[in-house]
Design a protein around this motif. Structure first.
Motif, PDB file in Angstrom:
ATOM      1  N   ASP A   8       0.855  -1.198   0.000  1.00 40.19           N
ATOM      2  CA  ASP A   8       0.000   0.000   0.000  1.00 40.19           C
ATOM      3  C   ASP A   8       0.886   1.241   0.000  1.00 40.19           C
ATOM      4  O   ASP A   8       1.103   1.867   1.039  1.00 40.19           O
ATOM      5  CB  ASP A   8      -0.901  -0.018   1.249  1.00 40.19           C
ATOM      6  CG  ASP A   8      -1.819   1.206   1.280  1.00 40.19           C
ATOM      7  OD1 ASP A   8      -2.314   1.539   2.382  1.00 40.19           O
ATOM      8  OD2 ASP A   8      -1.979   1.844   0.220  1.00 40.19           O
ATOM      9  N   TYR A  11       0.883   4.293   2.179  1.00 37.28           N
ATOM     10  CA  TYR A  11      -0.093   3.875   3.214  1.00 37.28           C
ATOM     11  C   TYR A  11      -1.433   4.589   3.000  1.00 37.28           C
ATOM     12  O   TYR A  11      -2.059   5.071   3.957  1.00 37.28           O
ATOM     13  CB  TYR A  11       0.435   4.175   4.618  1.00 37.28           C
ATOM     14  CG  TYR A  11       1.837   3.666   4.859  1.00 37.28           C
ATOM     15  CD1 TYR A  11       2.865   4.516   5.263  1.00 37.28           C
ATOM     16  CD2 TYR A  11       2.146   2.316   4.621  1.00 37.28           C
ATOM     17  CE1 TYR A  11       4.152   4.045   5.441  1.00 37.28           C
ATOM     18  CE2 TYR A  11       3.447   1.845   4.795  1.00 37.28           C
ATOM     19  CZ  TYR A  11       4.439   2.713   5.204  1.00 37.28           C
ATOM     20  OH  TYR A  11       5.720   2.241   5.389  1.00 37.28           O
ATOM     21  N   ASN A  13      -4.236   3.454   2.201  1.00 36.46           N
ATOM     22  CA  ASN A  13      -5.390   2.742   2.759  1.00 36.46           C
ATOM     23  C   ASN A  13      -4.978   1.884   3.938  1.00 36.46           C
ATOM     24  O   ASN A  13      -5.520   0.801   4.151  1.00 36.46           O
ATOM     25  CB  ASN A  13      -6.022   1.865   1.669  1.00 36.46           C
ATOM     26  CG  ASN A  13      -6.516   2.709   0.504  1.00 36.46           C
ATOM     27  OD1 ASN A  13      -7.383   3.557   0.677  1.00 36.46           O
ATOM     28  ND2 ASN A  13      -5.901   2.544  -0.649  1.00 36.46           N
ATOM     29  N   THR A  14      -3.956   2.346   4.669  1.00 35.68           N
ATOM     30  CA  THR A  14      -3.470   1.566   5.819  1.00 35.68           C
ATOM     31  C   THR A  14      -3.598   2.385   7.087  1.00 35.68           C
ATOM     32  O   THR A  14      -3.205   3.557   7.115  1.00 35.68           O
ATOM     33  CB  THR A  14      -1.980   1.199   5.599  1.00 35.68           C
ATOM     34  OG1 THR A  14      -1.903   0.334   4.469  1.00 35.68           O
ATOM     35  CG2 THR A  14      -1.401   0.485   6.815  1.00 35.68           C
TER      36      THR A  14
END
Ligand code: SDX
Length: 393
Positions: A8, A11, A13-14
């Motif tokens: 990802d 990040y 979508n983290t």
């Protein structure tokens, strides 16, 4: 993705952690520190009160605020040897590099901060030292760049007034702190105080997760903030607006450059990873810019260029489609400039504001005993191969 690992980049979508400090709603453009709206805090609170709120979770009672303010006042002085470290820097050293080095040098002056198991009182002292000494070191970095003697903090001035005096006073001349500038600084620091898991805060949490000291973790945050895509944007915005002014105010030309995929130029101060609406801080700063410049009797053509640029961009399909709005950095430099702060100190001002947020996030990470941050990867390099002797290559 490969097996268990999902990549990802950035990040996007983290989620890296659970946090109770700052809430953002990117779609609606909402920002709250410990549940209080940024609009209320910018209007009604003070920077040290907001710092206390972020770090300890609640607005302080009068007695708690007095203690916090007085403890900070008692620690604004910086060890004389740090002045020698400062003098070792070339005068053209960017103040962000000087500041991150001086902050990390605090581990040498206060080695107990290296003990991961030190008492909560010792942690409190580290927090007070960071809040107290960073403004002094920031002002010293500025004076070093000018080749001027540093100013020492005065105990009869409040936090923001003290910083302004250390930044601008010159020896043997009387110096009056302008309350308009002090109020503007206090509000700007509140608006920069925290912003959940942004790049520099993530750096502070990651470095802190190895049980590095608070000073080393904050130093890492300063370095991460420095980049033009993050805190360095406020300096890049003013340089961009100045270029547009020099270019006869040709805004459409810069809008076209920003849209051109083959041109690396981006509209600095525009766009945000989370906000897909107006950055609430940008709204407040834009209003404050008019007020502060008005009170200081300053007419800055760059402010008019910024407003015109915003107006044209927000009617342009490219920006509308990508939900690109002005962010916290778009107008802040205009106020810093009106306060007499030099452009290369703008990102240092961002760091001064972000200090309590970095501290609060580091403290939360340490108190929740988070494991050391150690992400995995998907390997894309060569398969196993035998060593090739130099003569065979
Ligand atoms: C801060 O994270 C935080 O909370 C940060 C911060 C905080 O308080 O800690 O809010 C402080 O850092 C504010 C941001 C300051 N940076 C800038 O102003 C630099 C200019 N902005 C951009 O570089 C960008 O918008 C970012 C870095 C802020 C966000 O980048 P993202 O989320 O990775 O978005 P992206 O680069 O993937 O852009 C999406 C699209 C792309 O176009 P397409 O490939 O889809 O065609 O939007 C375009 C980008 O090219 N785009 C821009 C643009 N920003 C995004 N195009 C022109 N000018 C821009 N500024």
């Amino acid at each position: 993705a490969s097996g268990l690992i999902t990549i990802d980049p950035g990040y996007k979508n983290t989620g890296s952690t659970k946090s109770g400090i700052t809430f953002l709603d990117g779609e609606k453009g909402i920002l709250r520190y410990r549940g209080y709206s940024i609009e209320d805090l910018a209007e009604k609170s003070s920077f040290l009160e907001v710092a206390y709120l972020l770090i300890y979770g609640d607005l302080p009672k009068q007695s708690e605020l007095n203690k916090f303010q007085n403890d900070i006042k008692m620690h604004t002085l910086v060890h004389e040897d740090i002045k020698r470290i400062l003098e070792g820097f070339p005068s053209n050293a960017h103040p962000m590099g000087v500041l991150s080095s001086l902050v990390c040098s605090l581990t040498a002056f206060y080695p107990e901060s290296l003990d991961p198991n030190r008492s909560s009182e010792a942690v409190y002292l580290s927090i007070i030292r960071i809040m107290a000494k960073v403004p002094t070191m920031a002002a010293w970095a500025h004076k070093n760049e000018l080749g001027h003697p540093v100013n020492y903090p005065s105990n009869n001035l409040d936090y923001c007034a003290n910083f302004i005096k250390m930044m601008f006073a010159v020896p043997a001349e009387p110096f009056e702190v302008d309350p308009v500038i002090v109020d503007a600084l206090d509000k700007l620091l509140i608006l920069h105080a925290d912003h959940e898991q942004n790049c520099s805060t993530s750096a502070v949490r990651l470095v802190g997760s190895s049980q590095a000291s608070l000073y080393a973790s904050i130093s890492a945050g300063i370095n991460a903030l420095w980049g033009p895509l993050h805190g360095g944007a406020n300096q890049a915005v003013i340089e961009m607006l100045e270029n547009i002014k020099k270019d006869g105010g040709d805004i459409p030309k810069y809008i076209a450059k920003a849209k051109d995929k083959d041109d690396p130029f981006r509209l600095m101060g525009f766009g945000h990873r989370v906000y897909k609406n107006f950055d609430p801080r940008a709204r407040i700063i834009k209003k404050a810019a008019d007020q502060v410049l008005g009170k200081l009797g300053i007419v800055d053509p760059v402010l008019d260029i910024a407003k015109k640029l915003e107006e044209i961009a927000l009617e342009d399909e490219y920006f509308v489609q990508r939900k690109l709005y002005p962010n916290v950095d778009f107008y802040s430099g205009i106020i810093y400039r009106a306060m007499g702060i030099p452009t290369e100190m703008f990102t240092v001002m961002f760091a001064l504001g972000r200090l309590p947020g970095w501290i609060a996030q580091w403290k939360e990470m340490r108190e929740s005993n988070e494991p050391i941050g150690r992400p995995r990867q998907v390997y894309t390099g060569p398969n196993a191969r035998n060593y090739a002797e130099l003569t065979d290559r």
